[in-house]
Write a protein that holds these residues in place. Structure first.
Motif, PDB file in Angstrom:
ATOM      1  N   ALA A  84       0.823  -1.212   0.000  1.00 33.83           N
ATOM      2  CA  ALA A  84       0.000   0.000   0.000  1.00 33.83           C
ATOM      3  C   ALA A  84       0.857   1.262   0.000  1.00 33.83           C
ATOM      4  N   THR A  85       2.040   1.189   0.571  1.00 34.00           N
ATOM      5  CA  THR A  85       2.947   2.348   0.570  1.00 34.00           C
ATOM      6  C   THR A  85       3.692   2.450  -0.743  1.00 34.00           C
ATOM      7  N   ARG A  86       4.161   1.342  -1.231  1.00 34.22           N
ATOM      8  CA  ARG A  86       4.940   1.367  -2.466  1.00 34.22           C
ATOM      9  C   ARG A  86       4.067   1.633  -3.683  1.00 34.22           C
ATOM     10  N   PHE A  87       2.852   1.114  -3.680  1.00 31.96           N
ATOM     11  CA  PHE A  87       1.947   1.293  -4.815  1.00 31.96           C
ATOM     12  C   PHE A  87       0.564   1.741  -4.340  1.00 31.96           C
ATOM     13  N   PRO A  88       0.446   2.986  -3.877  1.00 28.29           N
ATOM     14  CA  PRO A  88      -0.861   3.482  -3.432  1.00 28.29           C
ATOM     15  C   PRO A  88      -1.743   3.830  -4.639  1.00 28.29           C
ATOM     16  N   SER A  89      -2.897   4.382  -4.371  1.00 31.65           N
ATOM     17  CA  SER A  89      -3.742   4.818  -5.486  1.00 31.65           C
ATOM     18  C   SER A  89      -3.037   5.969  -6.205  1.00 31.65           C
ATOM     19  N   TRP A  90      -3.513   6.266  -7.373  1.00 32.64           N
ATOM     20  CA  TRP A  90      -2.918   7.323  -8.192  1.00 32.64           C
ATOM     21  C   TRP A  90      -3.455   8.704  -7.831  1.00 32.64           C
ATOM     22  N   ASP A  91      -4.356   8.791  -6.871  1.00 25.57           N
ATOM     23  CA  ASP A  91      -5.039  10.046  -6.562  1.00 25.57           C
ATOM     24  C   ASP A  91      -4.087  11.194  -6.225  1.00 25.57           C
ATOM     25  N   ALA A  92      -3.091  10.950  -5.381  1.00 23.21           N
ATOM     26  CA  ALA A  92      -2.178  12.022  -4.964  1.00 23.21           C
ATOM     27  C   ALA A  92      -1.357  12.536  -6.147  1.00 23.21           C
TER      28      ALA A  92
END
Length: 137
Positions: A84-92
């Protein structure tokens, strides 16, 4: 005589390389499906990025560069490399792009892309060490 021996060795080498069974090629079948060994459930790129016109592909590249820099810096900052840290959503990354770059000229986006690449490359060695230890590199 020595030249003839070298020629025979070269011919044998060429024949050996070109007549080798094609078993290796069978493993290289191209596919459009993306599969990952590390964090296979990573979020897909936003649809608009996948459908962007070729003349605007530098927008997509910039969002990818922002995403990569943010994620590697986050791994280093918190010292954790879960998926989840390395590949979070693209939103940010999308938000940064829309707020700061979406209406800029091409040359400004290319400059920004270069800056985010530098940031990502600076964070990469430390992030890789953290992710290697977690088995997520």
């Amino acid at each position: 005589m020595r030249q003839a021996g070298c020629t025979l060795v070269l011919i044998a080498l060429v024949l050996g390389l070109t007549s080798a069974p094609g078993f290796a090629e069978r493993n290289l079948v191209p596919t459009l499906d993306r599969s990952f060994d590390v964090c296979p459930d990573r979020p897909a790129e936003p649809v608009w990025m996948q459908q962007i016109p070729l003349r605007q592909v530098y927008h997509r590249v910039l969002v990818q560069d922002i995403y990569r820099a943010q994620n590697l810096e986050q791994v280093v900052e918190i010292g954790n490399c879960d998926c989840a840290t390395r590949f979070p959503s693209w939103d940010a990354a999308e938000a940064v792009f829309r707020e700061s770059y979406a209406n800029n000229e091409r040359w400004k986006l290319l400059q920004a892309s270069d800056a985010y690449n530098r940031r990502a490359n600076a964070a990469r060695p430390e992030a890789q060490a953290i992710c290697d230890a977690a088995g997520n590199w």
